[in-house]
Design an enzyme around this catalytic site. Structure first.
Site, PDB file in Angstrom:
ATOM      1  N   SER A 197      99.042 -65.127  -2.456  1.00  0.00           N
ATOM      2  CA  SER A 197      98.850 -64.503  -1.139  1.00  0.00           C
ATOM      3  C   SER A 197      98.168 -63.158  -1.314  1.00  0.00           C
ATOM      4  O   SER A 197      98.700 -62.260  -1.977  1.00  0.00           O
ATOM      5  CB  SER A 197     100.210 -64.316  -0.458  1.00  0.00           C
ATOM      6  OG  SER A 197     100.077 -63.372   0.588  1.00  0.00           O
ATOM      7  N   HIS A 207      96.085 -67.990  -0.065  1.00  0.00           N
ATOM      8  CA  HIS A 207      96.907 -67.916   1.141  1.00  0.00           C
ATOM      9  C   HIS A 207      96.569 -66.617   1.893  1.00  0.00           C
ATOM     10  O   HIS A 207      96.681 -65.525   1.341  1.00  0.00           O
ATOM     11  CB  HIS A 207      98.373 -67.933   0.706  1.00  0.00           C
ATOM     12  CG  HIS A 207      99.375 -67.986   1.794  1.00  0.00           C
ATOM     13  ND1 HIS A 207      99.775 -69.166   2.404  1.00  0.00           N
ATOM     14  CD2 HIS A 207     100.098 -67.007   2.395  1.00  0.00           C
ATOM     15  CE1 HIS A 207     100.694 -68.906   3.313  1.00  0.00           C
ATOM     16  NE2 HIS A 207     100.909 -67.597   3.337  1.00  0.00           N
ATOM     17  N   ASP A 226      97.496 -64.321   5.022  1.00  0.00           N
ATOM     18  CA  ASP A 226      98.557 -64.042   5.990  1.00  0.00           C
ATOM     19  C   ASP A 226      98.011 -63.292   7.193  1.00  0.00           C
ATOM     20  O   ASP A 226      97.621 -62.130   7.090  1.00  0.00           O
ATOM     21  CB  ASP A 226      99.655 -63.214   5.316  1.00  0.00           C
ATOM     22  CG  ASP A 226     100.524 -64.060   4.401  1.00  0.00           C
ATOM     23  OD1 ASP A 226     101.056 -65.081   4.873  1.00  0.00           O
ATOM     24  OD2 ASP A 226     100.665 -63.705   3.217  1.00  0.00           O
ATOM     25  N   MET A 279      98.720 -61.662  10.780  1.00  0.00           N
ATOM     26  CA  MET A 279      99.849 -61.133  11.568  1.00  0.00           C
ATOM     27  C   MET A 279      99.318 -60.340  12.758  1.00  0.00           C
ATOM     28  O   MET A 279      98.320 -59.615  12.624  1.00  0.00           O
ATOM     29  CB  MET A 279     100.707 -60.215  10.704  1.00  0.00           C
ATOM     30  CG  MET A 279     101.196 -60.865   9.417  1.00  0.00           C
ATOM     31  SD  MET A 279     102.364 -59.805   8.548  1.00  0.00           S
ATOM     32  CE  MET A 279     102.510 -60.678   6.989  1.00  0.00           C
ATOM     33  N   HIS A 283      97.734 -68.614   7.269  1.00  0.00           N
ATOM     34  CA  HIS A 283      99.106 -68.676   7.767  1.00  0.00           C
ATOM     35  C   HIS A 283      99.160 -67.783   9.001  1.00  0.00           C
ATOM     36  O   HIS A 283      99.188 -66.563   8.897  1.00  0.00           O
ATOM     37  CB  HIS A 283     100.057 -68.197   6.656  1.00  0.00           C
ATOM     38  CG  HIS A 283     101.491 -68.121   7.063  1.00  0.00           C
ATOM     39  ND1 HIS A 283     102.443 -67.475   6.303  1.00  0.00           N
ATOM     40  CD2 HIS A 283     102.154 -68.617   8.143  1.00  0.00           C
ATOM     41  CE1 HIS A 283     103.616 -67.562   6.908  1.00  0.00           C
ATOM     42  NE2 HIS A 283     103.465 -68.238   8.035  1.00  0.00           N
ATOM     43  N   MET A 334     100.782 -66.030  11.671  1.00  0.00           N
ATOM     44  CA  MET A 334     102.038 -65.491  12.193  1.00  0.00           C
ATOM     45  C   MET A 334     101.693 -64.728  13.463  1.00  0.00           C
ATOM     46  O   MET A 334     101.735 -63.488  13.530  1.00  0.00           O
ATOM     47  CB  MET A 334     102.678 -64.566  11.140  1.00  0.00           C
ATOM     48  CG  MET A 334     103.258 -65.341   9.967  1.00  0.00           C
ATOM     49  SD  MET A 334     103.557 -64.304   8.530  1.00  0.00           S
ATOM     50  CE  MET A 334     101.937 -64.358   7.780  1.00  0.00           C
ATOM     51  N   MET A 385     109.515 -71.239   5.394  1.00  0.00           N
ATOM     52  CA  MET A 385     109.638 -69.810   5.081  1.00  0.00           C
ATOM     53  C   MET A 385     110.964 -69.581   4.356  1.00  0.00           C
ATOM     54  O   MET A 385     112.024 -70.032   4.808  1.00  0.00           O
ATOM     55  CB  MET A 385     109.609 -68.972   6.363  1.00  0.00           C
ATOM     56  CG  MET A 385     108.287 -68.993   7.123  1.00  0.00           C
ATOM     57  SD  MET A 385     106.849 -68.562   6.132  1.00  0.00           S
ATOM     58  CE  MET A 385     107.256 -66.879   5.618  1.00  0.00           C
ATOM     59  N   ASP A 431     107.262 -70.231   1.081  1.00  0.00           N
ATOM     60  CA  ASP A 431     106.625 -68.917   1.216  1.00  0.00           C
ATOM     61  C   ASP A 431     107.684 -67.828   1.344  1.00  0.00           C
ATOM     62  O   ASP A 431     108.440 -67.804   2.322  1.00  0.00           O
ATOM     63  CB  ASP A 431     105.720 -68.947   2.464  1.00  0.00           C
ATOM     64  CG  ASP A 431     104.889 -67.686   2.627  1.00  0.00           C
ATOM     65  OD1 ASP A 431     104.959 -66.795   1.761  1.00  0.00           O
ATOM     66  OD2 ASP A 431     104.159 -67.608   3.633  1.00  0.00           O
TER      67      ASP A 431
HETATM   68  C1  DX5 Z   1     105.385 -63.086   4.472  1.00  0.00           C
HETATM   69  C2  DX5 Z   1     104.122 -63.839   4.160  1.00  0.00           C
HETATM   70  C3  DX5 Z   1     104.030 -64.231   2.731  1.00  0.00           C
HETATM   71  C4  DX5 Z   1     104.007 -63.068   1.758  1.00  0.00           C
HETATM   72  C5  DX5 Z   1     104.833 -63.495   0.595  1.00  0.00           C
HETATM   73  O1  DX5 Z   1     105.487 -62.917   5.824  1.00  0.00           O
HETATM   74  O2  DX5 Z   1     104.025 -65.006   4.935  1.00  0.00           O
HETATM   75  O3  DX5 Z   1     102.936 -65.107   2.495  1.00  0.00           O
HETATM   76  O4  DX5 Z   1     102.728 -62.722   1.302  1.00  0.00           O
HETATM   77  O5  DX5 Z   1     105.007 -62.426  -0.249  1.00  0.00           O
HETATM   78  P1  DX5 Z   1     106.029 -62.477  -1.468  1.00  0.00           P
HETATM   79  O6  DX5 Z   1     105.583 -63.600  -2.364  1.00  0.00           O
HETATM   80  O7  DX5 Z   1     105.880 -61.139  -2.086  1.00  0.00           O
HETATM   81  O8  DX5 Z   1     107.403 -62.725  -0.909  1.00  0.00           O
HETATM   82 ZN    ZN Z   2     102.456 -66.479   4.281  1.00  0.00          ZN
END
Ligand code: DX5
Ligand code: ZN
Length: 227
Positions: A15, A40, A42, A44, A73, A75, A144, A182
């Protein structure tokens, strides 16, 4: 380097949330050389989760940097508004939250109509049964193992039981569907997640936050998975 073959049993998706964004291209190329299966991304929105990160413009710049599969991903609330923009930017798969999409079936159909792989993410507090009606249509389920929003959080052990349940649902209803996890994935938690049925592993801080660098982080994770 970890051998990258299509039939490799377990896959690693670093990620970039935890990457050094001032040298993103370099950081992505490093994990690609170290055997990453996909990248990956993320996304947000500051509403669905208490943090703001990347949008389609980052995907557009990332696309020519790597041949690896890019997974988004999302969110975010109302993901439908952004599916086309991510497709245009060059994303390969889109993962939406079961808690964030009001008309989940429609959202999944739209992702597929855009010729992308469709995934659904599920938060730690949401029961597995919420996936039941959409599972036959999915390419991937993202369980998750932390509450989404930030990298570097501690793995929630209570999610292991639900991962086992989702594994059973997938084996029964749609064996081709991937089960990805994740949050808090590292050399210690990965073996437990494998035992519970996970096959694809998002890794942020255990790869990009590794004190000895991303390649060493990848290798440690791969070793723990028996790759
Ligand atoms: C969290 C994200 C993850 C994050 C994971 O909300 O969806 O993808 O990058 O990070 P680690 O591996 O550090 O928990
Ligand atoms: Zn993620």
């Amino acid at each position: 380097m970890i051998p990258r073959t299509d039939d490799r049993r377990f896959k690693i998706a670093p990620s970039i949330l935890s990457a050094d964004l001032s040298r993103l291209a370099e950081q992505v190329r490093e994990v690609e050389a170290a055997g990453a299966d996909r990248i990956h991304v993320d996304v947000m929105d500051g509403r669905f989760v208490p943090n703001i990160t990347f949008g389609p413009v980052l995907v557009k710049w990332l696309r020519p940097v790597t041949t690896l599969h890019l997974e988004g991903h999302l969110m975010i609330h109302a993901p439908d508004d952004f599916l086309d923009a991510f497709a245009e930017a060059g994303i390969d798969s889109l993962i939406v939250h079961v808690e964030g999409a009001l008309h989940l079936n429609r959202t999944i159909q739209r992702i597929k109509a855009l010729n992308l792989r469709a995934g659904v993410a599920i938060n730690p507090a949401t029961p597995a049964v919420m996936l039941e009606e959409v599972l036959p249509d999915l390419d991937l389920v993202l369980a998750m193992t932390v509450n989404p929003g930030f990298g570097g959080q501690s793995f929630i052990t209570g999610t292991l039981k639900k991962i086992q349940t989702i594994r059973q649902m997938i084996d029964r209803e749609n064996p081709a569907c991937e089960l990805e996890v994740d949050g808090g994935v590292d050399a210690e938690t990965a073996p437990k997640l494998i035992e519970a049925g996970a096959r694809v592993f998002v890794a942020g801080s255990s790869v990009y936050g590794a004190p000895d660098g991303p390649t060493a982080g990848m290798q440690r994770l791969a070793r723990a998975m028996g790759l």
